[in-house]
Design an enzyme around this catalytic site. Structure first.
Site, PDB file in Angstrom:
ATOM      1  N   ASN A 145      37.057  43.437  38.262  1.00 48.27           N
ATOM      2  CA  ASN A 145      36.826  44.101  39.459  1.00 48.27           C
ATOM      3  C   ASN A 145      37.514  45.451  39.180  1.00 48.27           C
ATOM      4  OD1 ASN A 145      37.297  45.123  41.993  1.00 48.27           O
ATOM      5  ND2 ASN A 145      38.581  43.646  42.663  1.00 48.27           N
ATOM      6  N   TRP A 146      36.666  46.594  39.086  1.00 47.26           N
ATOM      7  CA  TRP A 146      37.013  47.778  38.659  1.00 47.26           C
ATOM      8  C   TRP A 146      37.796  48.697  39.894  1.00 47.26           C
ATOM      9  CZ3 TRP A 146      33.172  50.725  35.218  1.00 47.26           C
ATOM     10  CH2 TRP A 146      32.852  50.299  34.241  1.00 47.26           C
ATOM     11  N   LYS A 147      37.598  47.967  40.980  1.00 50.02           N
ATOM     12  CA  LYS A 147      38.030  48.572  42.171  1.00 50.02           C
ATOM     13  C   LYS A 147      37.657  50.021  42.283  1.00 50.02           C
ATOM     14  CE  LYS A 147      41.827  45.358  42.319  1.00 50.02           C
ATOM     15  NZ  LYS A 147      43.088  44.803  42.900  1.00 50.02           N
TER      16      LYS A 147
ATOM     17  N   HIS B 116      37.600  40.336  49.468  1.00 52.12           N
ATOM     18  CA  HIS B 116      38.663  40.816  48.946  1.00 52.12           C
ATOM     19  C   HIS B 116      39.802  41.161  49.952  1.00 52.12           C
ATOM     20  CE1 HIS B 116      41.624  42.759  46.076  1.00 52.12           C
ATOM     21  NE2 HIS B 116      40.875  42.437  45.190  1.00 52.12           N
TER      22      HIS B 116
ATOM     23  N   GLU C  27      41.970  43.354  49.722  1.00 52.33           N
ATOM     24  CA  GLU C  27      42.203  44.799  49.969  1.00 52.33           C
ATOM     25  C   GLU C  27      41.094  45.200  51.001  1.00 52.33           C
ATOM     26  OE1 GLU C  27      41.605  46.143  45.905  1.00 52.33           O
ATOM     27  OE2 GLU C  27      43.701  45.175  45.659  1.00 52.33           O
TER      28      GLU C  27
ATOM     29  N   GLU D 289      43.063  34.177  45.054  1.00 56.66           N
ATOM     30  CA  GLU D 289      44.048  35.757  44.673  1.00 56.66           C
ATOM     31  C   GLU D 289      45.277  35.594  45.669  1.00 56.66           C
ATOM     32  OE1 GLU D 289      41.531  38.541  42.449  1.00 56.66           O
ATOM     33  OE2 GLU D 289      41.436  39.228  44.495  1.00 56.66           O
TER      34      GLU D 289
ATOM     35  N   GLY E 128      47.803  43.199  41.302  1.00 54.85           N
ATOM     36  CA  GLY E 128      48.290  44.446  40.998  1.00 54.85           C
ATOM     37  C   GLY E 128      49.859  44.687  41.028  1.00 54.85           C
TER      38      GLY E 128
ATOM     39  N   SER F 189      47.046  39.721  38.682  1.00 58.38           N
ATOM     40  CA  SER F 189      47.784  40.078  37.395  1.00 58.38           C
ATOM     41  C   SER F 189      47.322  39.329  36.269  1.00 58.38           C
ATOM     42  CB  SER F 189      49.423  40.131  37.717  1.00 58.38           C
ATOM     43  OG  SER F 189      49.510  41.063  38.565  1.00 58.38           O
TER      44      SER F 189
ATOM     45  N   GLY G 242      41.441  42.691  37.867  1.00 54.46           N
ATOM     46  CA  GLY G 242      41.356  44.257  38.141  1.00 54.46           C
ATOM     47  C   GLY G 242      42.132  45.084  36.973  1.00 54.46           C
ATOM     48  N   GLY G 243      43.331  45.509  36.964  1.00 50.15           N
ATOM     49  CA  GLY G 243      43.700  46.419  36.343  1.00 50.15           C
ATOM     50  C   GLY G 243      43.490  46.151  34.562  1.00 50.15           C
TER      51      GLY G 243
END
Ligand code: PGA
Length: 249
Positions: A9-11, A94, A96, A166, A172, A212, A233-234
């Site tokens: 997930n590149w966000k 998500h 966010e 999640e 994150g 994470s 993500g990251g």
């Protein structure tokens, strides 16, 4: 057997030029074919991702979709457009989007059904806040989300549905849920699917853990019986790290 699925997930990261570089690197990676590898760039880079990843086994997912096919919804992207582009997955719900864009379960439910109607696979995200976990309300929260977000979905569709557990406090932050806690919640989600949609749906649905996930903890997470993948993500923003995630042992 459920095929493991690792989705990046590149966000809101990677401009068009930056995405070109990363996708070119991903295109040349040796990736384990027994694992479904997915990248979810921002909408603006979806066509580019489809183009550059042609001929590889890496699938492309979007990070959101509207529930309508077309119309006066400024700034939105429709599931029909995503289907037309050859996108295969869509992240929905998500935390966010729920937190910063006010998305509620009713809207998410409508999107899940719209996406399935266009032959796309939803990656439905659910999870609790730290306060909810500390108050022993994590399962209640996840149950509410699962039941509301999947209401009215046909039991036969669960071979296409992916659920990502999640915990919000792990996204994150560098704090991962322990593999045992993640497994406990993923087993509970499978049980909820069984209660609501039957045994076959529960056997077929793929459940990811997200929050994470990194190359050094992915193997332990993936060793759990009810965890079929990871939403990352990251650590998915760099080719070498993405490769290590997909090629977990
Ligand atoms: P993270 O994000 O891996 O950077 O914690 C996961 C997600 O939000 O999907």
């Amino acid at each position: 057997m459920r095929k493991p699925i690792i989705a990046g997930n590149w966000k809101m990261n990677k401009s068009y030029s930056e995405a070109k570089v990363l996708l070119d690197e991903i295109k040349n990676l040796e990736l384990n074919d027994d694992v479904e590898a997915v990248v979810c760039p921002p909408h603006i880079n979806l066509a580019l991702a489809k183009e550059l990843l042609k001929g590889t086994n890496v699938k492309v997912g979007a990070q959101n979709s509207h529930d309508k096919d077309s119309g006066a919804y400024t700034g939105e992207v429709s599931p029909a457009f995503l289907e037309d582009l050859g996108v295969e997955y869509v992240i929905l719900g998500h935390s966010e989007r729920r937190e910063y864009f006010g998305e509620c379960d009713k809207f998410i439910n409508s999107k899940v059904k719209a996406v399935l109607g266009h032959n796309l696979s939803p990656i439905l995200c659910v999870g609790e806040t730290l306060e909810e976990r500390e108050a022993d309300k994590a399962k209640d929260k996840v149950k509410t989300q699962i039941e509301a977000d999947l209401e009215g979905v046909d039991a036969k569709e669960f071979d296409k549905v992916v659920i990502a557990y999640e915990p919000i406090w792990a996204i994150g932050t560098g704090k991962t849920a322990s593999a045992d806690d993640a497994e406990e919640m993923c087993a509970y989600i499978r049980e909820l699917i069984k209660e609501n949609f039957g045994e076959e749906a529960a056997e077929k649905v793929r459940i990811q853990y997200g929050g994470s996930v990194k190359p050094d903890n992915v193997s332990e997470i993936m060793s759990k019986e009810n965890i079929d993948g990871a939403l990352v993500g990251g650590a998915s923003l760099e080719a070498e790290s993405y490769q290590a995630l997909v090629n977990f042992k």
